[in-house]
Structure formats: C-alpha cells, structure tokens
Design a protein around this motif. Structure first.
Motif, PDB file in Angstrom:
ATOM      1  N   PRO A  33       0.849  -1.209   0.000  1.00 57.05           N
ATOM      2  CA  PRO A  33       0.000   0.000   0.000  1.00 57.05           C
ATOM      3  C   PRO A  33       0.874   1.245   0.000  1.00 57.05           C
ATOM      4  O   PRO A  33       1.853   1.315   0.752  1.00 57.05           O
ATOM      5  N   PRO A  34       0.578   2.220  -0.838  1.00 62.27           N
ATOM      6  CA  PRO A  34       1.411   3.434  -0.893  1.00 62.27           C
ATOM      7  C   PRO A  34       1.280   4.234   0.401  1.00 62.27           C
ATOM      8  O   PRO A  34       0.268   4.152   1.090  1.00 62.27           O
ATOM      9  N   PRO A  35       2.309   5.015   0.740  1.00 60.65           N
ATOM     10  CA  PRO A  35       2.227   5.842   1.953  1.00 60.65           C
ATOM     11  C   PRO A  35       1.171   6.927   1.821  1.00 60.65           C
ATOM     12  O   PRO A  35       0.979   7.488   0.730  1.00 60.65           O
ATOM     13  N   ASP A  36       0.475   7.222   2.921  1.00 63.37           N
ATOM     14  CA  ASP A  36      -0.498   8.311   2.893  1.00 63.37           C
ATOM     15  C   ASP A  36       0.229   9.645   3.044  1.00 63.37           C
ATOM     16  O   ASP A  36       1.462   9.706   3.089  1.00 63.37           O
ATOM     17  N   LYS A  37      -0.543  10.729   3.088  1.00 66.52           N
ATOM     18  CA  LYS A  37       0.053  12.067   3.129  1.00 66.52           C
ATOM     19  C   LYS A  37       0.962  12.260   4.333  1.00 66.52           C
ATOM     20  O   LYS A  37       2.036  12.853   4.240  1.00 66.52           O
ATOM     21  N   LEU A  38       0.512  11.760   5.493  1.00 70.82           N
ATOM     22  CA  LEU A  38       1.292  11.943   6.716  1.00 70.82           C
ATOM     23  C   LEU A  38       2.625  11.218   6.614  1.00 70.82           C
ATOM     24  O   LEU A  38       3.688  11.771   6.926  1.00 70.82           O
ATOM     25  N   GLU A  39       2.596   9.962   6.153  1.00 64.55           N
ATOM     26  CA  GLU A  39       3.826   9.186   6.025  1.00 64.55           C
ATOM     27  C   GLU A  39       4.727   9.783   4.947  1.00 64.55           C
ATOM     28  O   GLU A  39       5.949   9.860   5.124  1.00 64.55           O
ATOM     29  N   GLN A  40       4.127  10.212   3.845  1.00 67.82           N
ATOM     30  CA  GLN A  40       4.915  10.835   2.780  1.00 67.82           C
ATOM     31  C   GLN A  40       5.686  12.041   3.295  1.00 67.82           C
ATOM     32  O   GLN A  40       6.861  12.243   2.968  1.00 67.82           O
ATOM     33  N   SER A  41       5.019  12.855   4.110  1.00 64.66           N
ATOM     34  CA  SER A  41       5.650  14.064   4.633  1.00 64.66           C
ATOM     35  C   SER A  41       6.864  13.730   5.483  1.00 64.66           C
ATOM     36  O   SER A  41       7.931  14.345   5.345  1.00 64.66           O
ATOM     37  N   THR A  42       6.724  12.719   6.356  1.00 62.90           N
ATOM     38  CA  THR A  42       7.837  12.336   7.222  1.00 62.90           C
ATOM     39  C   THR A  42       8.976  11.719   6.422  1.00 62.90           C
ATOM     40  O   THR A  42      10.152  12.033   6.639  1.00 62.90           O
ATOM     41  N   LEU A  43       8.651  10.827   5.485  1.00 60.07           N
ATOM     42  CA  LEU A  43       9.690  10.182   4.678  1.00 60.07           C
ATOM     43  C   LEU A  43      10.420  11.190   3.801  1.00 60.07           C
ATOM     44  O   LEU A  43      11.643  11.102   3.622  1.00 60.07           O
ATOM     45  N   LYS A  44       9.694  12.160   3.271  1.00 64.73           N
ATOM     46  CA  LYS A  44      10.320  13.180   2.429  1.00 64.73           C
ATOM     47  C   LYS A  44      11.278  14.032   3.249  1.00 64.73           C
ATOM     48  O   LYS A  44      12.351  14.415   2.786  1.00 64.73           O
ATOM     49  N   ARG A  45      10.886  14.302   4.494  1.00 61.66           N
ATOM     50  CA  ARG A  45      11.726  15.160   5.338  1.00 61.66           C
ATOM     51  C   ARG A  45      13.072  14.513   5.624  1.00 61.66           C
ATOM     52  O   ARG A  45      14.093  15.175   5.712  1.00 61.66           O
ATOM     53  N   ILE A  46      13.074  13.179   5.808  1.00 62.99           N
ATOM     54  CA  ILE A  46      14.336  12.492   6.113  1.00 62.99           C
ATOM     55  C   ILE A  46      15.021  11.982   4.848  1.00 62.99           C
ATOM     56  O   ILE A  46      16.036  11.286   4.924  1.00 62.99           O
ATOM     57  N   LYS A  47      14.431  12.295   3.674  1.00 64.77           N
ATOM     58  CA  LYS A  47      14.992  11.891   2.382  1.00 64.77           C
ATOM     59  C   LYS A  47      15.184  10.382   2.327  1.00 64.77           C
ATOM     60  O   LYS A  47      16.257   9.869   1.963  1.00 64.77           O
ATOM     61  N   ALA A  48      14.132   9.659   2.703  1.00 68.49           N
ATOM     62  CA  ALA A  48      14.202   8.206   2.771  1.00 68.49           C
ATOM     63  C   ALA A  48      14.210   7.598   1.372  1.00 68.49           C
ATOM     64  O   ALA A  48      13.609   8.132   0.437  1.00 68.49           O
ATOM     65  N   ALA A  49      14.878   6.462   1.252  1.00 64.85           N
ATOM     66  CA  ALA A  49      14.885   5.728  -0.010  1.00 64.85           C
ATOM     67  C   ALA A  49      13.506   5.117  -0.263  1.00 64.85           C
ATOM     68  O   ALA A  49      12.663   5.040   0.637  1.00 64.85           O
ATOM     69  N   SER A  50      13.311   4.643  -1.487  1.00 64.45           N
ATOM     70  CA  SER A  50      11.983   4.121  -1.859  1.00 64.45           C
ATOM     71  C   SER A  50      11.617   2.858  -1.105  1.00 64.45           C
ATOM     72  O   SER A  50      10.446   2.504  -1.012  1.00 64.45           O
ATOM     73  N   ASP A  51      12.626   2.149  -0.557  1.00 62.10           N
ATOM     74  CA  ASP A  51      12.330   0.907   0.159  1.00 62.10           C
ATOM     75  C   ASP A  51      12.260   1.114   1.673  1.00 62.10           C
ATOM     76  O   ASP A  51      12.276   0.148   2.438  1.00 62.10           O
TER      77      ASP A  51
END
Length: 573
Positions: A320-338
C-alpha cells in the motif's frame, strides 16, 4: 493503505487534532475545577465565590456547547482509537491512559447527574455546601468515589499532555515546574474537599450559617417527587447504557474483526529470524509489539517521527502506498523508496523488514540510562575548535609534555564553553566539539557560542605567551560555528554513553572549522549564526564556501583573532 487526503476533515491528522483540542478543553475544565476545590482550604464561602467565576465560564450557552461538545468528541475518538488498534500490546503509559480514559465516564456520570442535570431540570442549587454535605455526610462512599474519579481524570489528562509536549524543545526546561503543578493541584483540591467536609460536619457550623436555604434546597422536586426520581433514573440508565453499549459495540466489533482475520493472516519477518503472523491490516509496528520484537516509536505510533522506520527487504512495489502523513515524514528524512514507517505500513502480503533504528530491550539496560530514547530534533548551535599545526608543535616534544599541553588546552576550552552556557560534547585528539541551545533559545545559543569562541581565542593567546619559550611556533586556534536542526540523543555502548548531536548542522560546523584553517582565521561562523546572535558584522569579511552534500554555497563570516573579542563585546550581543 492510503487514507483520506491530509486536507480532509476526516484525515488522520485532523482527527488527531480534534482529539487533542477536545482533550485540552476538558483539561482546562478540570484544572479550574481543582483550583476551585482548593479554595475550600480557605473556607466554604471562598470556594463558592470561586464557583461563581467557574460557572460564568462553563454555564453559559457557549461554554456549555464547547465543553460538552469536547466531551462527546473526545469519547467518540477514544472509542474509535480503541477499535482502530489491531493489537492491545503497548507501552504501560499508553495502556494506563486508555484504561483511565474508559473508566472516567463510569466514575463521573452520577456526579454530572447530581449537579448539572439536576440544576438544569429541577433548579437544584448545586453549591459547595449542598454537594459536599451530600458527599461527606449523607453518602461518604460516593464522596471517595469522586476523589478516585478526580485522580483518574487528572492522571489521564497529564499523561496526554506529556505525550503531546515531551518532544518540544522547551519542554525539558519547564517539565519540573509542570510536574510540581501536576502533583500539588490534585492534592490541594482533595484537601480542600476534605476541609470543607469537616467544616460542614462540625455541629458548630449549623449555628454559624443559615441552613434554612440548604433545607429548602433538599425539598425541591429532585429529592421529593417520585416522578422526578423516575426521570433521573431514566437519565442515569440512558447515560450508563449509552456508554456501556458503545464500549460493548467496540469490543464486539474488534472480536468479530479478529475472528474474520484469523483466516486472513500475513507474516512479518525480521533479520533476526523472527516470523510473526498477524491479521491482515496490522501495522508492522503492531506486529513487532505483538511478537515482542524491540522497536522504537518515539511519537507513539502516530507517524510524526521516523524512529520506527524499516527497510523493506522483500518485494515492495505492490505494498500500500504511503499516505500524506507518512509521505511528509519520509520526504523530510529523504528516505529511499524501500524505507517505510512501521507505524503506518499495513502490509497486504508477507513481508520482510529490518528496523533501521535497532532498539535494545529495556530490561537489559543499566538503570538511569537514556538508551531506549533515540533522541529528538532540536535547534542547536555547534562549535568545533582545533589547534592549528598541532603535529608540528608536538613532533619534537615528549609524550608527557604533549599530555600537559592538551590538558591545559582542554581545561580552557571546557571552562569557556561551560561558563558561556554550553556543554562539551567530546574531545577528539586536539579538537573539541561543544553544543549550545539544549536548554535555551536558538538566539541565546548563538550568542553563547560566540562568547565561548572569543574566550577560547583570548585564553589560547595567553597560554601561547605563557609557553612561548617551550613551543617552536605560536599557538593558534581554528573555530567553526553553525546553527540549525540536529538530532540530540544518547549514543554509545555500555558505560561509554553520552548526549551528543548528529545531523547536517554538525557536519557543517566541522567544515567551518576546517575553513578557518584554510582562511588563516580564528573563527568562521555561518550567516545563520550571525543573524540569530545579532552580532555586528559590519566590516567583517564574508565569503561563500562549498559544503559537501549541499547544492548551494554557504555564506560565512571570517573573523581574525584581533576581531573575535571585539565582535562579541560589540553592540547587541
């Protein structure tokens, strides 16, 4: 599983804000109510005077709608949260908050009926004299029940407030004061209730006040009319039944969901060989908790930090793709796609994950350590300093002479940093790293770092003059200072653990210390430090330098030794 967009009023973020806002309204109500009880230590009349102010806030149309709306919203969202949890395995503090929250309505329904509802329907004058007399003399069992309810409400609210504030940068500074209030206020409130009860129970009290109005209060329909009693009984049954029914519906729905999910399970596997089977729809964090796998989650599984993040080791394209909240956190830490947040990822098939922050089991930790807390992000100022040409200075000297020189140097650096309000993070060879702002504002931290830097430059010159006959060249220092966000936490192993900082801000400060050597300057500070500190940079040379990992050059100010003290002692610093 994708959720409603973050902008929707039904998004998880909006729901959490509604729960927080309704909780804060109720916490304010309880805080004022306890303060009102505490006035009973002065007299019953003083408590009644405070009651009139209290009622002016809450017994007007606006106050009534706000408070009882908050109660309804909070209870509804708590029940929703209980249903939404796929596992009831959780930290003790979270469990205590939920249990107390569910017990509060059952403890307080009778009190609400006997005060607000009786006042609204039958004009009962629910003043302190009437209510305390009933709870202390007529029905002391109910009185102690209200004391228990009071403590349950207050502890529940304090836990929630702590969860909300614990990772604010300023919270550590005010936490001791808040703890004192959290302890004293319910104690004073209970003592006020006891003092009023003892006063009213005294035979002499009957002669001191006009109890005629109290007797009239007891003769109203609420007490004497069988029809009124039946009406109250219906209301009581309705309130208890509604809450109990809602709770039973939640329990029944959870049971039914679990029964259906038993035949629809997935397996979460870990690098250590653990394989935990959970119903489809569980988060990875819930699977870890259910299986007893240590797993960090600083924010309590709300998607507001990245400490629970995991790397997906199995195919992940169809997760399942990340929702808006998870996307925001992952983007902030520049997380890889996995990389995903364990508290938000609900796998739809078997998955293998590796927690990226490996948690130690709390039972194996030495006492009084912070190892189970991976730290928090703060706005801090970092100072690096290093003796220039140290190898040339010491290559012909005896080891004991080098130790003597380093200890003198470390002493003056440590003294300058601590007097300015910072803390020494570590000494590395002839270098040192210091942190400022752990307990102060970013502006104050920058000023403290500049004061410490100027003091180090001045004291190094004095030390160089003192040892001039023994040194082959003068002593010179190189200092770099930068400010910004960094994760501050306890790192290390065994007994070698200390509070330190990691992040881009630390790397940049180290780069500025190197730049100070390149520019043959005493101090190099970033534009951020100059701006926050309010330092007078007129006439100070500025340059732009490249920093590895940054696309744009960084503007810095280059300060020679003779200008260091002048900069700090100048205006506005």
């Amino acid at each position: 599983m994708a959720t409603v967009a973050a902008t929707s009023i039904f998004s998880e973020r909006s729901i959490r804000r509604a729960r927080l806002g309704s909780g804060l309204v109720m916490f304010l109500f309880v805080l004022l109510h306890l303060s009102n009880h505490a006035l009973g230590l002065i007299s019953v009349a003083a408590a009644d005077d405070g009651r009139r102010f209290f009622l002016s806030i809450w017994r007007n149309p606006v106050g009534t709608v706000v408070f009882y709306g908050a109660v309804l919203v909070h209870i509804t969202l708590v029940l929703r949260s209980v249903y939404g949890r796929r596992s009831l395995v959780m930290p003790a503090a979270e469990m205590a908050q939920i249990v107390l929250g569910l017990a509060i309505p059952l403890l307080l329904i009778d009190h609400v009926i006997g005060t607000r509802i009786a006042h609204t329907l039958f004009q009962l004058r629910d003043d302190y004299e009437t209510i305390v007399r009933l709870l202390w003399i007529t029905s002391p069992g109910n009185g102690w029940r209200q004391v228990i309810a009071l403590l349950a409400v207050w502890i529940h609210g304090c836990i929630g407030l702590h969860f909300w504030l614990r990772y604010r940068p300023w919270y550590d500074k005010v936490a001791p004061m808040l703890l004192a209030v959290a302890i004293l206020l319910p104690v004073l409130g209970i003592l006020g209730f006891i003092e009023m009860g003892r006063t009213i129970a005294e035979p002499a009290y009957e002669g001191m006040v006009d109890t005629h109005r109290y007797q009239e209060n007891l003769n109203i329909r609420y007490y004497s009319d069988p029809q009124a009693q039946r009406q109250i009984a219906i209301i009581r049954a309705g309130l208890y039944g509604s809450f109990s029914g809602a709770l039973l519906i939640v329990v029944g729905a959870r049971t039914f969901r679990r029964w259906r999910e038993r035949v629809n399970q997935i397996t979460v596997r870990y690098p250590g060989g653990e394989a935990i089977s959970v119903p489809r729809g569980f988060t990875v964090l819930e699977a870890s908790r259910l299986g007893g796998v240590p797993h960090y989650s600083v924010c309590g599984g709300k998607g507001q930090c990245s400490t629970c993040r995991v790397q997906i080791l199995s195919p992940h394209d169809d997760l399942p793709p990340p929702d808006k909240l998870e996307q925001s956190t992952l983007k902030r830490i520049k997380a890889a796609s996995d990389v995903r947040l364990a508290c938000q990822l609900r796998p739809t098939h078997d998955v293998t994950v590796a927690p990226l922050l490996v948690a130690a089991s709390e039972t194996t930790l030495p006492p009084n350590t912070q190892e189970t807390s991976p730290g928090r992000e703060r706005e801090i100022t970092v100072l690096f300093c290093d003796i220039r040409h140290f190898t040339s200075l010491t290559e012909t000297r005896l080891p004991f002479d080098i130790v003597f020189l380093l200890n003198r140097y470390f002493a003056l650096v440590g003294n300058a940093v601590e007097k300015a309000g910072g803390r020494i993070d570590k000494f590395i060879g002839d270098g040192a790293m210091a942190l400022f702002g752990i307990g102060s504002s970013p502006q104050e931290a920058c000023r403290q770092a500049l004061v410490a830097a100027a003091t180090i430059v001045r004291d190094i010159e004095k030390l160089g003059a003192e040892l001039s006959d023994e040194l082959s060249m003068p002593l010179h220092i190189a200092i770099g200072i930068h400010a910004g966000p960094a994760v501050v936490g306890t790192l290390g192993y065994g007994r070698v653990r200390s509070v330190t900082a990691i992040g881009d801000t630390v790397n940049v400060a180290s780069r500025l210390e190197t730049a100070a050597k390149e520019f043959d300057a005493a101090i190099v500070i970033s534009e951020t430090v100059a701006s926050l500190s309010g330092a007078d940079t007129a006439g100070v040379e500025s340059r732009e330098i490249s920093v590895r990992g940054r696309a744009l050059p960084l503007k810095v100010y280059v300060i020679p030794s003779d200008k260091a003290v002048e900069l700090v002692e100048g205006k506005d610093v």
